[in-house]
Design an enzyme around this catalytic site. Structure first.
Site, PDB file in Angstrom:
ATOM      1  N   ARG A 285       0.806  -1.213   0.000  1.00 20.09           N
ATOM      2  CA  ARG A 285       0.000   0.000   0.000  1.00 20.09           C
ATOM      3  C   ARG A 285       0.851   1.282   0.000  1.00 20.09           C
ATOM      4  O   ARG A 285       0.577   2.210  -0.754  1.00 20.09           O
ATOM      5  CB  ARG A 285      -0.879   0.001   1.262  1.00 20.09           C
ATOM      6  CG  ARG A 285      -1.867   1.153   1.363  1.00 20.09           C
ATOM      7  CD  ARG A 285      -2.552   1.140   2.745  1.00 20.09           C
ATOM      8  NE  ARG A 285      -2.995  -0.175   3.121  1.00 20.09           N
ATOM      9  CZ  ARG A 285      -4.157  -0.719   2.758  1.00 20.09           C
ATOM     10  NH1 ARG A 285      -5.003  -0.009   2.040  1.00 20.09           N
ATOM     11  NH2 ARG A 285      -4.486  -1.936   3.141  1.00 20.09           N
ATOM     12  N   CYS A 352     -26.195  -4.158  -8.347  1.00 20.61           N
ATOM     13  CA  CYS A 352     -27.481  -4.372  -7.689  1.00 20.61           C
ATOM     14  C   CYS A 352     -27.311  -4.852  -6.266  1.00 20.61           C
ATOM     15  O   CYS A 352     -27.640  -5.998  -5.941  1.00 20.61           O
ATOM     16  CB  CYS A 352     -28.318  -5.366  -8.478  1.00 20.61           C
ATOM     17  SG  CYS A 352     -28.870  -4.674 -10.020  1.00 20.61           S
TER      18      CYS A 352
HETATM   19  C1  LIG Z   1      -0.419  -8.071   2.012  1.00 13.17           C
HETATM   20  C2  LIG Z   1       0.924  -8.359   2.528  1.00 13.17           C
HETATM   21  C3  LIG Z   1       1.887  -7.347   2.590  1.00 13.17           C
HETATM   22  C4  LIG Z   1       1.618  -5.918   2.181  1.00 13.17           C
HETATM   23  O1  LIG Z   1       0.683  -5.283   2.983  1.00 13.17           O
HETATM   24  P1  LIG Z   1       0.485  -3.699   2.819  1.00 13.17           P
HETATM   25  O2  LIG Z   1      -0.487  -3.358   3.883  1.00 13.17           O
HETATM   26  O3  LIG Z   1      -0.030  -3.446   1.464  1.00 13.17           O
HETATM   27  O4  LIG Z   1       1.821  -3.072   3.038  1.00 13.17           O
HETATM   28  C5  LIG Z   1       3.149  -7.696   2.998  1.00 13.17           C
HETATM   29  N1  LIG Z   1       3.454  -8.960   3.382  1.00 13.17           N
HETATM   30  C6  LIG Z   1       2.544  -9.949   3.358  1.00 13.17           C
HETATM   31  C7  LIG Z   1       2.943 -11.313   3.758  1.00 13.17           C
HETATM   32  C8  LIG Z   1       1.257  -9.681   2.941  1.00 13.17           C
HETATM   33  O5  LIG Z   1       0.351 -10.666   2.929  1.00 13.17           O
END
Ligand SMILES: *Cc1c(COP(=O)(O)O)cnc(C)c1O
Length: 428
Positions: A285, A352
């Site tokens: 993110r 919907c």
């Molecule tokens: C989803 C995930 C991330 C990344 O998470 P963010 O919140 O997007 O930074 C990192 N490591 C693992 C193992 C994940 O499942």
């Protein structure tokens, strides 16, 4: 007037992203449309990398691909020197397509079968597992050169219960006793390089939730080191670093974040004599959320009793975060940035379901059918969580960079709705 952050700008009341007009992009490519800024992805990566690496040189960012798996996005991060964290065989495939070598790909499997493990072994990527049962399955099939285990450090965090991924109730990770057993087994099986991993949750805005689990992780690492003589090549604190979604919300303080995490890391390495392993993190993110936006056209405006609804052509099939997590996304009117907000609307999609709401109670300028809305911070978990629900087509994606733009994924067509379907012979 809306407060905009780079890569967004207001030119004469019109929203631009990385030097390109969103109004023009919507005309050229249609809506809904995902647009993502190359400069912003690079900027996010670089500022995070700089904050950590000046404090600890052996530092690496693994971009967590599931946030946005477009090959162009992956290529940008590869060119920055990132490794990649993948959550499925499909993501391993995409990362390879984007140019990541097998030594640059970490595969984190959750409850997967032989077929997926075979594929992963055949690609020679690094493997991260989180149960004894998965380990037994894996070593019947082969032994990867580099392996880590995901520890459940007992404390998690996150902006919604669905995104908390460590705690005594979470499905993820291993406890200390199973981890010790697992490392003993894989050492005997001939694994050459070892890591240790945690990932506590998502959308976390400061470092505090990482410290207790981080301490726990390093303590378990030290036990594995003393009891089994395993030394670690990397210690992986996972992802989860958040971004502000609401106007006025504070950004994550990268200096404080990296400062405290690296301080803990170095202190514990010293205390436990763990040598100098690489420090890894896996942000998804943080790297892409603010780089991306979703353009959506107003198709209907209606008032039901006292409530005003704006009906747009993007729904939870296009962006599921509001429906799934109650997530907030800022919405602006791309062609009316200089107009005074005067009316309160709910922004709803074409699906919907009553839950098909993108934004609630938003103060917007007076708007009409045909105006263009833009959903901000849609670069992470936007397209990658989209679906064909209601047989709606997934949108196109466009990459922008300093005034240039390129289509990086075509919109789906009706053929995509039937492409993999077969009609049973007795119905033909
Ligand atoms: C989803 C995930 C991330 C990344 O998470 P963010 O919140 O997007 O930074 C990192 N490591 C693992 C193992 C994940 O499942």
């Amino acid at each position: 007037m809306e407060v905009l952050k780079s890569p967004l700008e207001n030119f004469g009341g019109e929203l631009f992203i990385d030097g390109v007009s969103t109004v023009k992009l919507a005309e050229i490519f249609g809506t809904p449309l995902y647009v993502i800024s190359e400069n912003k992805i690079r900027e996010n990566y670089r500022k995070m990398h700089a904050a950590f690496s000046k404090r600890y040189g052996k530092f690496r960012i693994l971009y967590s691909a599931k946030a946005n798996t477009n090959i162009s996005v992956l290529k940008i991060l590869h060119s920055e020197g990132a490794y990649v964290d993948t959550a499925s065989a499909g993501e391993v495939y995409l990362a390879s397509m984007a140019g990541f070598s097998s030594e640059e790909i970490l595969y984190t499997g959750i409850n997967v079968g032989d077929e997926e493990l075979k594929y992963v072994l055949s690609r020679g990527v690094m493997v991260n597992l989180d149960s004894m049962s998965q380990l037994n399955r894996l070593i019947r099939l082969g032994v990867p050169e580099t392996l880590s285990f995901r520890i459940n450090p007992e404390h998690g965090a996150g902006y919604h219960k669905y995104v908390v991924t460590a705690s005594k109730h979470a499905k993820f990770g291993m406890d200390e006793a199973s981890a010790l057993k697992a490392y003993e087994i894989v050492k005997a099986a001939g694994v050459k390089r070892f890591g240790i991993h945690m990932h506590i949750g998502s959308g976390i805005m400061d470092v505090t939730p990482y410290l207790k689990p981080g301490e726990r992780l390093l303590k378990i690492a030290s036990k594995i080191n003393t009891k089994l003589g395993i030394s670690f090549d990397f210690i992986n604190f996972g992802g989860g670093m958040g971004v502000p979604y609401k106007p006025g919300e504070k950004e994550l303080d990268l200096e404080a974040f990296s400062g405290k995490l690296v301080e803990l890391f170095k202190r514990k390495l010293d205390e436990y004599s763990l040598g100098k392993p690489e420090l890894w993190i896996e942000p998804g993110r943080f790297i892409v959320a603010e780089a991306g936006i979703l353009l959506t056209r107003i198709k209907a405006i209606k008032q039901v009793f006292h409530k005003k609804f704006v009906g747009v052509d993007a729904g939870f099939n296009t962006l599921i975060r509001p429906a799934m997590y109650g997530a907030y996304h800022q919405v602006v009117v791309a062609n009316k940035l200089n107009e005074k907000p005067t009316e309160v609307y709910d922004v709803v999609g074409p699906i919907c379901e009553s839950g098909d709401v993108l934004a609630e109670n938003r103060l917007l300028p007076k708007i009409f059918e045909g105006d263009l809305l833009v959903v901000l911070n849609a670069g992470a978990y936007g397209f990658s969580m989209s679906s064909q629900y209601n047989s709606r087509l997934r949108p196109a994606e466009v990459l922008v960079k300093s005034g240039r733009y390129a289509l990086i994924r075509e919109a789906e067509t009706f053929e995509d709705l039937v492409r993999k379907q077969r009609v049973a012979e007795w119905l033909e």
